[in-house]
Design an enzyme around this catalytic site. Sequence first.
Site, PDB file in Angstrom:
ATOM      1  N   ASP A   1      75.828 145.274  80.210  1.00 35.76           N
ATOM      2  CA  ASP A   1      75.593 146.156  81.370  1.00 35.76           C
ATOM      3  C   ASP A   1      75.956 147.604  81.061  1.00 35.76           C
ATOM      4  OD1 ASP A   1      75.005 143.900  82.808  1.00 35.76           O
ATOM      5  OD2 ASP A   1      76.907 143.855  83.912  1.00 35.76           O
TER       6      ASP A   1
ATOM      7  N   TYR B   1      83.676 137.540  74.199  1.00 35.58           N
ATOM      8  CA  TYR B   1      83.886 138.716  75.050  1.00 35.58           C
ATOM      9  C   TYR B   1      85.372 138.945  75.252  1.00 35.58           C
ATOM     10  CZ  TYR B   1      79.000 139.278  76.446  1.00 35.58           C
ATOM     11  OH  TYR B   1      77.648 139.524  76.463  1.00 35.58           O
TER      12      TYR B   1
END
Lengths: 297, 297
Positions: B66, B129
């Site tokens: 994002d 992540y």
Amino acid sequence: MWSRPGQMERRKVALKVFYLGWMYEGFAKQKRTRQTVEGHLHYAILKAKLTPSIESSEYSRGGRTDTGVCAYGQVVSLLLRTRKTEKGQTEIPYTLAINRHLPRSIRVLSWAYVPASFSARFSCKHRVYRYYLPQGSLDVASMRRGASLFVGKHCFRHFCVKSKEDERYERTVDRAEILSSGEGMCVFEVVSRGFLYRQVRCMAGILLLVGEGKRQPEYIAELLSLSAAEKKPGYQPAPPQNLVLYDCVYDGVCFETAPAECERLGRDLAEEHLEKQVEEAVLRGSVEYLGGLCGGV
Amino acid sequence: MWSRPGQMERRKVALKVFYLGWMYEGFAKQKRTRQTVEGHLHYAILKAKLTPSIESSEYSRGGRTDTGVCAYGQVVSLLLRTRKTEKGQTEIPYTLAINRHLPRSIRVLSWAYVPASFSARFSCKHRVYRYYLPQGSLDVASMRRGASLFVGKHCFRHFCVKSKEDERYERTVDRAEILSSGEGMCVFEVVSRGFLYRQVRCMAGILLLVGEGKRQPEYIAELLSLSAAEKKPGYQPAPPQNLVLYDCVYDGVCFETAPAECERLGRDLAEEHLEKQVEEAVLRGSVEYLGGLCGGV
């Protein structure tokens, strides 16, 4: 203290101003750019209709700061419109009124009535600067020893950038210390009535060399005793982004803070601090990741 | 593996890409803005004349990130011009050639030959992540307990933002841990073959609530067992700036690093980290200063 009847009634006020100077081209207003702290401040004061003009307001500033330098406690003084009469009306909420027209990174923290003869520049008893230094492998003990040598009345000819031909270089440093600020950061705090142009950054530049072991602490005493005839030694002033005008100190000035305004700024700053902490951690992580990838960078 | 004679000879290559995503509008290229990481990457690959077009290059990406999300180890794969022949010539220095045309905040770290059938997306065995959380007063023990509940095969319907109607929500989380990264920061690390849209930010958002004591760790198990019919509970995905695509892991791919390039990036990042450390300290100092001024903000 009052202006002529029929005109806007004004009174001399001192404003304490906070700014993150990283994105501005210094404090002092300039013709060639709008991106100065003072430029924004004057614009906001005019927008708030607190004076018909800056020129007529006996405006004075506590300190000039270079491009990139921050301030927690810069002070300016000027004549501002007043509502205070003998009837005991409450004053215009100056901080609120001005902050409304300022970018988020510049805030008026508080204000004070001052005598008509007051000047933020000439009435200032002490300027306090802080220079932030990531500790890394710096030899803090040597830096402490070096910093202490600045204290007292000295000729700072070799610790400034010459601004005028006939300048007098004598200044008295009241305090010069290395404070520890936690999280691997040390802070050089220096206090004096007045500083020469770039003096703090020059002092910090030499302290950095001392911390890195490239100079002995005693080198500072040597530089302070060099005669006018001798050439300024070649070293760089430390970068501006690490410098903060921490405070301007005056006798008998009692600044008033607007609690709501103060709380809001506290929240904003705490939030911005959290964001910065995360960015710092992400960058620290990336340095570690790369070290693993490349075998110890 | 080779293209037709007479054409540019190309070979399938995987590139490991680092970026600080704070100033970009996400990874994936978009028509309406040039400020995407992929946009810059494609531009640099074309500028370096490593392929006549991206469309003809079997391009694939390891992950989408994002707006505001960073990556240490994003991976893309595509056919790139090659110099390697049977005669044992050395290959085009891909990292150098591409980095020359990239902004400083996007870097190709390393490259690898991969089989013609390789796809950065579909060949990826694990995505790793990391989500950075300033520890503050967070209850880390509860967050650890909560994080452990994510491990295993679950329906993550209530931990994502719906992207397609007919999506399947089952995913297997191989690891989910709270690591301590020092300096008051904790890191949520999560590993899975694949993630749903905004899944990591949703997981981090709930963990934050757990850390703040607003939810019990067991609430995570509850959410994971909610049926499709039940409404998604109201909570916010955690903000993107704290998220890093830490790595994309593949079987049998051996990335080559250019030592000089790696060293230069290491220096750049260490310098940027120092700057960020100072900014963080100046902001921390300002919060303290204001606390003193306003009586404990």
